[in-house]
Design a protein around this motif. Structure first.
Motif, PDB file in Angstrom:
ATOM      1  N   THR A  34      34.149  29.217   0.070  1.00  0.00           N
ATOM      2  CA  THR A  34      33.242  28.527   0.743  1.00  0.00           C
ATOM      3  C   THR A  34      34.065  27.657   1.394  1.00  0.00           C
ATOM      4  N   GLY A  35      34.828  26.793   0.653  1.00  0.00           N
ATOM      5  CA  GLY A  35      35.650  25.745   1.065  1.00  0.00           C
ATOM      6  C   GLY A  35      36.722  26.109   2.354  1.00  0.00           C
ATOM      7  N   ALA A  36      37.320  27.206   1.935  1.00  0.00           N
ATOM      8  CA  ALA A  36      38.149  28.106   3.040  1.00  0.00           C
ATOM      9  C   ALA A  36      37.484  28.250   4.145  1.00  0.00           C
ATOM     10  N   LEU A  37      36.423  28.816   4.360  1.00  0.00           N
ATOM     11  CA  LEU A  37      35.486  29.506   5.303  1.00  0.00           C
ATOM     12  C   LEU A  37      35.016  27.844   6.060  1.00  0.00           C
ATOM     13  N   ALA A  38      34.529  27.188   5.486  1.00  0.00           N
ATOM     14  CA  ALA A  38      33.937  25.944   6.193  1.00  0.00           C
ATOM     15  C   ALA A  38      35.049  25.066   6.809  1.00  0.00           C
ATOM     16  N   ILE A  39      36.033  25.038   6.242  1.00  0.00           N
ATOM     17  CA  ILE A  39      37.089  24.333   7.057  1.00  0.00           C
ATOM     18  C   ILE A  39      38.015  24.916   8.238  1.00  0.00           C
ATOM     19  N   ALA A  40      37.760  26.290   8.116  1.00  0.00           N
ATOM     20  CA  ALA A  40      38.443  27.040   9.108  1.00  0.00           C
ATOM     21  C   ALA A  40      37.452  26.690  10.575  1.00  0.00           C
TER      22      ALA A  40
END
Length: 303
Positions: free
Chosen positions: A126-132
């Motif tokens: 979720t951290g990777a998807l959100a910051i993308a």
């Protein structure tokens, strides 16, 4: 957030809204410490042209005082507009998606304590998807925070957040809004895992101690624990991200930035600004999780 599930439910929209609100409130309260952290991480560039080579910024409070004295109190809130943009997107998505992704790994009907591995894996994703999605807002925030290091008399590149978005696209291309994406993905995936998984685990552990209940003190302790783990684990990638976003022209890529930082400044450079970073993330997490736990009550209902 903890795996000791209450007898209430909340929709994704409700979680997103409460998370975005809590993240924005925490951002508003703590961005002066983030500005100090960015200046300390970019210290080498600010001091490069000085004959004596004496560091301009010293420590969290010293950096805050120097910025306020030389640039005015409002300079500590430089980057607040894109910072709020970032928290609406990133804060809402990373927390809003956390429970659904965690449920995907363990099954929606799972009632026992979720393993730490599942917590970490869900938070990494979720951290990777959100910051993308939110990377452009992070880039503009760092650029505006770094403006104050320009020498006196040198015209500022951006007049504000919207002008910064426009100028970057016009001068560097649309793809430039995702400058520093990979270190940012690495940093935010790691920090998100450290924050959410540790908050979950610390809160779960505290609630198993006799006398502790799901109240403000528990939320405060779990939030501070989440901030500490996040700084310890995420500081090196945070430094690389700030340097890439502050001036990517001197680095070929993320790995080159890492190597040059290690070669020129030594391994301790990756923990530059550790105390302001902890002051920032510790207080940010405490405020955010306290606010989030209260805000979520407005969106819950009995199943």
């Amino acid at each position: 957030m903890a795996d000791l599930k209450p007898k209430t439910e909340i929709s994704f929209a409700g979680t997103f809204a409460s998370s975005a609100f809590a993240a924005c409130f925490a951002e508003l309260c703590t961005i002066p410490l983030d500005t100090a952290k960015v200046r300390l991480q970019l210290q080498k560039k600010a001091a490069a042209g000085e004959a004596v080579g004496v560091p301009k910024y010293r420590g969290m409070l010293g950096t805050v005082a120097t910025i306020a004295r030389e640039e005015g109190l409002l300079a500590l809130w430089k980057g607040i507009i894109p910072g709020l943009h970032r928290q609406c997107l990133y804060g809402g998505l990373r927390i809003g998606l956390y429970e659904p992704v965690k449920a995907f790994f363990v099954g929606s009907g799972y009632i026992a304590d979720v393993s730490l591995f599942s917590m970490i894996l869900a938070a990494l994703i979720t951290g990777a998807l959100a910051i993308a999605v939110a990377n452009p807002t992070d880039l503009v925030k760092v650029r505006l925070q770094a403006e104050g290091k320009l020498p006196a008399g040198v015209p500022r590149r951006y007049s504000g957040a919207l002008n910064a978005y426009y100028t970057i696209v016009r001068q560097e291309g649309f793809g430039a809004l995702w400058t520093g994406l990979w270190p940012n993905v690495a940093r935010n995936a790691i920090i998100n895992a450290a924050e959410l998984a540790s908050y979950d685990k610390v809160k779960q552990t505290i609630l198993n101690i006799p006398g502790f209940t799901d109240n403000i003190l528990t939320h405060l302790l779990a939030g501070l624990g989440a901030g500490f783990f996040a700084v310890c684990i995420g500081s090196p990638v945070d430094v690389v991200k700030s340097r890439m976003m502050g001036d990517s022209s001197i680095y070929k890529n993320t790995f080159d930035c890492f190597v040059k930082t290690l070669k020129n400044d030594g391994p301790f450079a990756f923990y530059k600004g550790f105390l302001p970073n902890f002051g920032r993330l510790g207080s940010w997490n405490a405020i955010m999780f306290l606010t989030l736990e209260q805000a979520k009550k407005f969106f819950t209902w009995e199943p």
